[in-house]
Design an enzyme around this catalytic site. Sequence first.
Site, PDB file in Angstrom:
ATOM      1  N   TYR A  84       0.869  -1.089   0.015  1.00 19.43           N
ATOM      2  CA  TYR A  84      -0.193  -0.064   0.075  1.00 19.43           C
ATOM      3  C   TYR A  84       0.799   1.206  -0.017  1.00 19.43           C
ATOM      4  O   TYR A  84       0.614   2.344  -0.663  1.00 19.43           O
ATOM      5  CB  TYR A  84      -0.958   0.038   1.234  1.00 19.43           C
ATOM      6  N   PHE A 136      -7.638  21.427 -24.597  1.00 15.88           N
ATOM      7  CA  PHE A 136      -8.013  20.045 -24.642  1.00 15.88           C
ATOM      8  C   PHE A 136      -9.123  19.786 -23.785  1.00 15.88           C
ATOM      9  O   PHE A 136      -9.178  20.499 -22.863  1.00 15.88           O
ATOM     10  CB  PHE A 136      -6.797  19.120 -24.316  1.00 15.88           C
ATOM     11  N   THR A 137      -9.992  18.751 -24.266  1.00 12.30           N
ATOM     12  CA  THR A 137     -11.270  18.735 -23.856  1.00 12.30           C
ATOM     13  C   THR A 137     -11.226  18.433 -22.089  1.00 12.30           C
ATOM     14  O   THR A 137     -12.083  19.290 -21.451  1.00 12.30           O
ATOM     15  CB  THR A 137     -12.069  17.408 -24.413  1.00 12.30           C
ATOM     16  N   ASP A 227       1.433  20.278 -20.228  1.00 17.38           N
ATOM     17  CA  ASP A 227       0.750  18.988 -20.644  1.00 17.38           C
ATOM     18  C   ASP A 227       1.901  18.313 -21.507  1.00 17.38           C
ATOM     19  O   ASP A 227       1.995  18.505 -22.645  1.00 17.38           O
ATOM     20  CB  ASP A 227      -0.589  19.278 -21.290  1.00 17.38           C
ATOM     21  N   LYS A 270      -0.489   7.675 -23.478  1.00 10.79           N
ATOM     22  CA  LYS A 270       0.018   8.122 -24.955  1.00 10.79           C
ATOM     23  C   LYS A 270       1.422   7.903 -25.160  1.00 10.79           C
ATOM     24  O   LYS A 270       1.767   6.606 -25.189  1.00 10.79           O
ATOM     25  CB  LYS A 270      -0.406   9.697 -25.337  1.00 10.79           C
ATOM     26  N   ARG A 394     -14.038  14.827 -35.477  1.00  8.57           N
ATOM     27  CA  ARG A 394     -13.679  15.568 -34.833  1.00  8.57           C
ATOM     28  C   ARG A 394     -14.130  17.098 -35.288  1.00  8.57           C
ATOM     29  O   ARG A 394     -13.567  17.712 -36.137  1.00  8.57           O
ATOM     30  CB  ARG A 394     -12.437  15.814 -34.525  1.00  8.57           C
ATOM     31  N   PHE A 461     -21.032  13.730 -28.837  1.00  9.49           N
ATOM     32  CA  PHE A 461     -20.289  12.916 -30.202  1.00  9.49           C
ATOM     33  C   PHE A 461     -20.359  11.295 -29.294  1.00  9.49           C
ATOM     34  O   PHE A 461     -20.274  10.427 -30.275  1.00  9.49           O
ATOM     35  CB  PHE A 461     -19.130  13.382 -30.298  1.00  9.49           C
TER      36      PHE A 461
END
Length: 470
Positions: A84, A136-137, A227, A270, A394, A461
Amino acid sequence: MSERPTTAGQQHGRRSWAEPWKIKMVEPLSMTTREQREAALEGAGYNTFLLRSEDVYIDLLTDSGTSAMSDRQWAGMMLGDESYAGSRNFYALERAVQDHYGYLHVIPTHQGRGAEHLLSRTTIKPGQFVPGNMYFTTTRLHQELAGATFVDVIIDEAHDPTDMHPFKGNVDLDKLQALFDRVGPEKVAYVSLAGTVNMAGGQPVSMANARAVYALAREHGVKVYLDATRMVENALFIQEREEGYADHTIAQILREFCGYTDGGWISAKKDSLVNIGGWLAVNDDALFEELRNQVVIFEGLHTYGGLAGRDMQAMAIGIAESVQEDHVRARVGQVRYLGELLEAWDVPMVLPIGGHAIFLDARRFYPHLPQDAFPAQTLAAELYLDSGIRSMERGIASAGRDPKTGDHNRPKLELTRLTIPRRVYTQAHMDVVAESVKAVFDARESARGLEMVYEPKYLRFFQARFAPLA
Ligand SMILES: *Cc1c(COP(=O)(O)O)cnc(C)c1O
């Protein structure tokens, strides 16, 4: 023009390129008939998000969490220390982030948006502004939920799919200065810098721009957070395109770039070649104390952050693999290979070709379809029908509605994204994809468009359903 273009290597008399890995375990692909695909697409309401992956042949929906791990990463999974507290895998991850990104303090999170949540709630005061190089979303949503107003400060060229600027992800310094002048630097929570910029087509930020943004922000006492989700790919573009970096390694470029920021976060799904994971890292001691306190509430103890030990180990190994020159060149090179095939056939797309995906320009693909007939959604549907390849819309469907008028938002960019997972598909798969896009392009005049027959209230979407227009 019907000849396939030769690779850059062949043109210069060198030898052909091949993937810098070989396949040790295979996952069979589903092959379907046109009749099966017609039934599957109708069942999915002509929305590729609603298809079952079993009905998909080559899946280019996203590059998120879809990478193939290496044998070393899988070996690392067996070294999971599922304690843990104080798992040795955490210290391996911490070391990998410190070595490759250069930040001092590291907090693991379950994925990128977990890091965005923690950073937003600790650094934003309600009423502040967050400037960024296109949104970015999930990033913008967490900034807004913390009470900030997002301000897009990307250069104008980023909004033009045909503009050939080599660093279309750059911040426009005049726009950033204008924000400081307009609201005062104390009202700016931080500068949210991303490399590469997904929504602009995977476009990079130059080293010179990062340096200048950092200098301008410092002058006003404002921090810059990065980011770094696809920052390794950004580093390759700097190596290729920016004066003075041709003989720097990807790893050196990554370190230098991160040095022009005060901290950063990543969706490790990514660049870092894992199926799940992320982190947030900062240099400031006091902010780290606060983040370490917050992570316990939302993610887990600060030495696991919602991840299993084995996942942190795979991430640590993936980070080191992700900066290897051969890997990055093959990864971005595969995207470019697909793009160059399509370019030679005059298929309209966002240029220059970005780092992780080809963005087909549905406006120019289907000039006879009005935007209200969902050209990018139509293109995604036609591509699936032709060959079982899955892509993502998109465009107008993704853009949602204006909350005040209730009208569709009508974005300038109406795109269908072919996103390439890392180390998953071969060059032969790219040939099949290109040939299918070409077939759909040749039949473009027969496309009739779609109408939306079911519309969810939020992020429509994902779950919207469509029907072919008569
Ligand atoms: C995917 C992504 C995120 C969010 O990360 P998740 O791991 O999906 O939560 C943030 N920024 C960028 C640029 C991304 O591509």
